[in-house]
Design a protein around this motif. Structure first.
Motif, short mmCIF file in Angstrom:
data_model
loop_
_atom_site.label_atom_id
_atom_site.label_comp_id
_atom_site.label_asym_id
_atom_site.label_seq_id
_atom_site.Cartn_x
_atom_site.Cartn_y
_atom_site.Cartn_z
N ALA A 37 30.43 67.02 51.59
CA ALA A 37 29.36 67.21 50.61
C ALA A 37 29.80 66.87 49.20
N ASP A 38 31.11 66.89 48.96
CA ASP A 38 31.61 66.60 47.62
C ASP A 38 32.43 65.31 47.56
N THR A 39 32.34 64.47 48.59
CA THR A 39 33.24 63.32 48.69
C THR A 39 32.49 62.05 49.09
N LEU A 40 32.82 60.96 48.41
CA LEU A 40 32.38 59.62 48.79
C LEU A 40 33.62 58.80 49.12
N ALA A 41 33.48 57.83 50.01
CA ALA A 41 34.61 56.98 50.38
C ALA A 41 34.09 55.61 50.79
N GLY A 42 34.97 54.63 50.72
CA GLY A 42 34.58 53.29 51.12
C GLY A 42 35.52 52.24 50.60
N GLY A 43 34.99 51.05 50.48
CA GLY A 43 35.82 49.94 50.01
C GLY A 43 35.01 48.67 49.97
N ARG A 44 35.68 47.57 49.62
CA ARG A 44 34.98 46.30 49.54
C ARG A 44 35.98 45.16 49.60
N VAL A 45 35.44 43.98 49.87
CA VAL A 45 36.20 42.73 49.83
C VAL A 45 35.52 41.83 48.81
N THR A 46 36.30 41.31 47.87
CA THR A 46 35.73 40.53 46.77
C THR A 46 36.38 39.15 46.67
N ARG A 47 35.77 38.29 45.85
CA ARG A 47 36.27 36.92 45.69
C ARG A 47 36.08 36.43 44.25
N ALA B 223 29.59 70.30 44.15
CA ALA B 223 28.75 69.61 45.12
C ALA B 223 27.41 69.22 44.48
N PRO B 224 26.96 67.99 44.65
CA PRO B 224 25.70 67.56 44.05
C PRO B 224 24.51 68.23 44.73
N THR B 225 23.44 68.37 43.98
CA THR B 225 22.19 68.92 44.54
C THR B 225 21.46 67.88 45.38
N LYS B 226 21.73 66.61 45.09
CA LYS B 226 21.06 65.52 45.82
C LYS B 226 21.92 64.27 45.69
N VAL B 227 21.97 63.48 46.75
CA VAL B 227 22.67 62.19 46.72
C VAL B 227 21.71 61.13 47.25
N VAL B 228 21.52 60.08 46.47
CA VAL B 228 20.63 58.99 46.85
C VAL B 228 21.45 57.72 47.02
#
Length: 770
Positions: free
Chosen positions: A205-215, A232-237
Motif C-alpha cells: 500500500a505504501d510502495t511502487l516498483a518497476g523499471g524501464r528500458v530507454t534509448r 499510505a496514500p488515500t488513493k492511487v491512480v
C-alpha cells in the motif's frame, strides 16, 4: 562513431540563453560549522554551457537526486539550467557536465489539487504539473537540495546515499495533496519516444516498483526502482498512455506509464519518499533502499551525506585569501567527485555490457559513466593521486567491460551500454596510467589482452588503415586526423604495460607506431593536414576548418590549429618537425594570438577561445604546458595563470565549456596546485604556476603531499626555482614516484619571468621515453 556533434544534430538542440536571472547568484547559506564545504557552490556550472546539476548525491554515488527544469536540448543534458523559472520534478539519475544527454530516471513531483499528468511547457507551467520557483528559495549544498514549489506552496527537500534517494515534501493543509511518478520522463534528445518499454506495480500500500528500458544516448539502457512513501496514500491512480487504467493486480506494462498518489495533509505535514535504484531489478532496488535507508530519517541521511562530502572535499586543503579562487577550487573538487558513478547493488550484482547480470567478489565495486576521451587527460591522474582506493575498481571495471562488451574496449560506457561517443579508446590510457604508476590490484594480464586485441586485431574505426598505412585517409574515414592522433596515444599507453609485463618486442613496436601522427605534418603550412588515400594532402586547406568537405570532418571537435599541438607523449618530436625551439614557440604564441574565428558549422563544444586555443574543449588542455618542453616555462606560467583567472569564476556560468565528468575541474585543480600531467601515462608532471600560498593533499595511503609557495604578492606568477623533497631542482618537471608516498614541493615565485630557469635542453621533461 557517434560524436557529440552528431548527437546534438540528432536532437535538434538549441543552446540556452546565457543571460540568467539576477537572483540566480544568491548565496547558499554557509555550513553550520566552518569546514571546507562552505566553499563548494553547486550553482557553478548550472549556467552557460557547464551542463551541471545542482541536486543531492554522495561522492561517486549511483543516485543523483536533482531537479529537472527541462529534458531536451543541449544545455539541459543534466536536466537543469539556471535560466529556467519552473521545475518539472525531481529525478534520481543525472549526468555531470556531459556533451550528450540521458538518464533523468523516475521523476517524482509534488503538488496539491487535481493532478495533471503531463509536465506542461516552460512557457506555460500551469498547463502541467510543473511549478514555478525562485532561485532565492533554492538551497544547494553537497548532499542536500531544497526549493519551494511556489504553485503548490510545497517545500521539497532532497538527500541521498550511494544507491538510494530520500525526499521530504512539506505540504499545506489539503485534501488533495499528491505525488506524481512519471516513468515516461527522461532526457528526450529528439522526437523519437525514448522509453522502449516500462513496467509499474504496487507491491504494498505504501510502495511502487518497476523499471524501464530507454534509448536516449545509451541504447537499450535498463533501470529499475523501488519507491516507498512514509504515509499510505488515500488513493492511487494509474495511467497508461496518459489514460486512466484500473489498478493493476500485477505489473502494468507499456511505453508511457504514470501514477498519482493522493494524500490528505494537515498544515506543514511532511511526507517522505525513499527510492532505491538498480541496474539489475526492482527487487534489487528494494534491497538497496532497505539497506541504505532503513528508517524514515531524512536528517540522518542528510548529515551522513554531509559527512561524506566533508571527508571527500577535505582531501585537499589550500591556503589563500582569495575567496573566489577557493570557491572555484573546492567546487571543482566537488564536481571531480561526481564521477565515475557506482553501478552495482549492495549484494555485489551489476548489469554488464553484455546485458547479463554478474556478481563481484566481496569488497569490489563496479562503476559507469566513464567520459574517457575527456577524463584520461587530468581527471584520472587526479584520482590516482587522491582516490588510490577507488582506482583499482575503476580500472578493473573497464577491463571487465572490454571482456563483456560486444564492442570491445570501452569508449564512453553508460550503464551497461556503449555509446561509442568520441575517438580513440582511452579506457586503455586510463588503465595504463594506473598500471605504470604502480597502482596495485589491477589485473595487468587481462588488461593487456583486451588492449592488444583492440590495437592489433579489431577492425575498428580506421584502425586497419592505421596499422597498414600508418595514417588514416581522410577520404576513407571520418575524423581521420584526430583518430590517428588518439590511436598514437593509445599505442603509447599500451607500450608501458608491455614493458611492465616484459614484452619488449611489443613495446618497441607500439612506441614506433605512436609516432604515426607525424604522417600528417605539412612543412609548407606548418600544420597537421589531412591526407588522402593516395598520400596527397587535402585541398583546399584552411586551418580553422574542421574538415576538407561537408560530408564529414577530419578533426574531432577541433581544427588544424588545436590538433597540430595535440601531441602529448612526443613533444620533442613535434618540436623537431617545426625545426627547433624557436619556430615552435613562435607558432605556439601564434595559436594564442591569432583571430578566434571558427567556421559556421563548428560545434558549441569548441569554447573558451583564446586565439585558436579552446579551453572549453579537452584537446587543448595540455597545450599551454608545451612551452616547458621548448625551454620557455615562463610562458607556460603566464598562460596557465591567465587561463585559471579567465576560464573559471564562482558563478553559474563560471565554466567556459562542459564540465565533462570532472575534466574541466581537474585541469583547474592540478594547475592551481602548480603542476599538470601533459602525458598522463608517463607519470611525469610538468610545472605550471601555483595559484595558492600552500596546499596539503591527502594521498589516501597515509602519505601527504605538501606544497609551499614563497612569494611576496599573490599576483607573482613566475617560478624562479623549486625544491622537491628538500632538494633544489633545475628542472621543470617531476615524477609521480617522487610524491606517490608523500612529498614536499616548495616554489620560489617572482613578479618577473626567470627566463633561464628550465631553459636548458637537459632539464626539459622527457619525450617518447617508456
Amino acid at each position: 562513431m557517434i560524436s557529440r556533434r552528431e548527437f546534438l544534430q540528432a536532437t535538434a538542440a538549441t543552446a540556452a540563453a546565457t543571460l540568467v536571472p539576477a537572483n540566480a547568484f544568491a548565496k547558499t547559506p554557509a555550513a553550520a560549522h566552518d569546514d571546507v564545504l562552505k566553499w563548494v557552490d553547486p550553482r557553478i556550472g548550472t549556467g552557460g554551457h557547464g551542463h551541471c546539476y545542482p541536486g543531492a548525491t554522495v561522492p561517486f554515488g549511483a543516485v543523483q537526486l536533482s531537479p529537472d527544469t527541462f529534458n531536451d536540448g543541449w544545455d539541459w543534458c543534466a536536466g537543469y539550467h539556471v535560466s529556467d523559472t519552473s521545475i518539472m520534478g525531481f529525478s534520481h539519475t543525472h549526468l555531470s557536465g556531459t556533451g550528450c544527454g540521458d538518464l533523468l530516471d523516475f521523476l517524482v513531483m509534488a503538488g496539491t489539487g487535481t493532478a495533471k499528468i503531463e509536465p506542461g511547457p516552460r512557457t506555460d507551467p500551469d498547463k502541467g504539473y510543473r511549478s514555478s520557483f525562485s532561485h532565492d528559495d533554492e538551497v544547494m549544498t553537497p548532499g542536500y537540495y531544497s526549493v519551494i514549489l511556489k504553485d503548490y506552496n510545497v517545500k521539497a527537500e532532497l538527500s541521498a546515499t550511494e544507491r538510494a534517494g530520500i525526499h521530504r515534501y512539506t505540504f499545506p493543509k489539503s485534501d488533495q495533496a499528491y505525488l506524481v511518478l512519471d516513468l515516461q520522463h527522461g532526457y528526450e534528445g529528439g522526437p523519437k519516444p525514448n522509453v522502449l518499454s516500462a513496467e509499474l506495480s504496487m507491491p504494498a500500500a505504501d510502495t511502487l516498483a518497476g523499471g524501464r528500458v530507454t534509448r536516449a544516448w545509451g541504447n537499450g539502457r535498463h533501470s529499475f526502482f523501488s519507491l516507498q512513501v512514509s504515509k499510505a496514500p488515500t488513493k492511487v491512480v494509474f495511467y497508461s498512455d496518459d489514460k486512466e487504467v484500473p489498478a493493476p493486480t500485477g505489473p502494468l506494462t507499456g511505453g508511457n506509464l504514470k501514477c498519482v498518489m493522493y494524500f490528505t495533509t494537515h498544515a506543514n505535514e511532511a511526507i517522505l519518499v525513499k527510492t532505491g535504484i538498480s541496474g539489475v531489478s526492482a527487487a534489487s532496488a528494494a534491497v538497496n533502499v532497505k539497506t541504505e535507508i532503513p528508517a524514515w530519517d531524512f536528517d540522518g541521511v542528510r548529515q551522513a551525506a554531509h559527512a561524506k562530502w566533508a571527508k571527500q572535499i577535505g582531501k585537499i586543503q589550500v591556503t589563500s585569501a582569495n575567496e573566489a579562487h577557493k570557491k572555484v577550487f573546492y567546487t571543482a573538487l566537488y564536481h571531480l567527485s561526481l564521477g565515475p558513478t557506482l553501478f552495482d547493488d549492495v549484494d555485489g550484482r551489476y548489469r554488464g555490457m553484455d546485458q547479463q547480470i554478474h556478481s563481484l567478489p566481496a569488497g569490489h565495486h563496479n562503476y559507469t559513466t566513464f567520459s574517457a576521451w575527456d577524463t584520461y587527460r587530468a581527471a584520472h591522474p587526479t584520482y590516482t593521486l587522491i582516490e588510490s582506493a577507488r582506482v583499482p575498481d575503476f580500472c578493473n571495471t573497464l577491463i571487465r567491460m572490454a571482456e563483456q562488451s560486444p564492442e570491445g574496449m570501452p569508449v564512453w560506457p553508460l550503464q551497461g551500454c556503449e555509446t561509442g561517443t568520441m575517438t580513440g579508446y582511452h579506457s586503455a590510457s586510463i588503465i595504463s596510467e594506473a598500471i605504470n604508476k604502480g597502482v596495485p590490484g589491477i589485473d595487468q594480464e587481462a588488461a593487456y589482452k583486451v588492449m592488444m586485441k583492440r590495437a592489433m586485431v579489431d577492425d575498428y574505426r580506421g584502425l586497419g588503415y592505421y596499422r597498414k598505412m600508418h595514417y588514416i585517409p581522410a577520404n576513407e574515414e571520418e575524423e581521420s586526423v584526430s583518430k590517428t592522433f588518439e590511436y598514437c596515444y593509445n599505442d603509447w599507453a599500451i607500450a608501458h604495460v608491455s614493458k611492465k609485463l616484459g614484452k619488449m618486442d611489443d613495446c618497441t613496436m607500439l612506441v614506433e607506431r605512436s609516432k604515426n601522427y607525424r604522417q600528417y605534418w605539412d612543412k609548407e603550412t606548418r600544420f597537421m593536414r589531412p591526407k588522402l588515400i593516395d598520400g596527397s594532402f587535402t585541398s583546399p586547406f584552411n586551418p580553422i576548418d574542421l574538415g576538407h568537405k561537408k560530408h564529414w570532418r577530419d578533426y574531432t571537435e577541433s581544427n588544424a590549429w588545436q590538433t597540430t599541438f595535440g601531441v602529448q607523449h612526443d613533444a620533442a618530436g613535434l618540436i623537431g618537425l617545426f625545426g627547433g625551439r624557436e619556430p615552435f614557440v613562435e607558432k605556439l604564441d601564434e595559436l594564442f594570438t591569432t583571430a578566434p574565428t571558427l567556421p559556421e558549422d563548428a560545434p558549441p563544444d569548441i569554447a573558451g577561445m583564446v586565439g585558436q586555443y579552446a579551453h572549453g574543449n579537452e584537446p587543448s588542455h595540455h597545450i599551454a604546458y608545451l612551452y616547458v618542453y621548448a625551454g620557455s616555462p615562463y610562458k607556460t606560467q603566464a598562460r596557465v595563470r591567465s587561463l585559471m583567472e579567465t576560464m573559471y569564476s564562482p558563478n553559474p556560468d563560471g565554466m567556459q565549456g562542459n564540465e565533462d565528468v570532472g575534466q574541466m575541474s581537474a585541469w583547474f585543480i592540478l594547475s592551481a596546485l602548480g603542476f599538470y600531467p601533459v602525458d598522463a601515462v608517463s607519470g611525469n608532471y610538468v610545472l605550471g604556476s601555483p595559484l595558492f600560498e600552500s596546499a596539503v593533499v591527502d594521498l589516501g595511503n597515509g602519505g601527504k603531499l605538501e606544497i609551499v609557495v614563497n612569494r611576496r604578492d599573490p599576483a607573482h606568477q613566475y617560478v624562479h626555482g623549486f625544491t622537491l623533497n628538500g632538494k633544489a631542482q633545475n628542472r621543470t618537471w617531476f615524477q609521480h614516484s617522487d610524491i606517490a608516498k608523500g612529498g614536499k614541493l616548495v616554489f620560489e615565485m617572482g613578479a618577473e619571468p626567470d627566463t633561464s630557469f628550465g631553459s636548458g635542453a637537459d632539464v626539459v621533461p622527457p619525450s617518447l621515453t617508456v
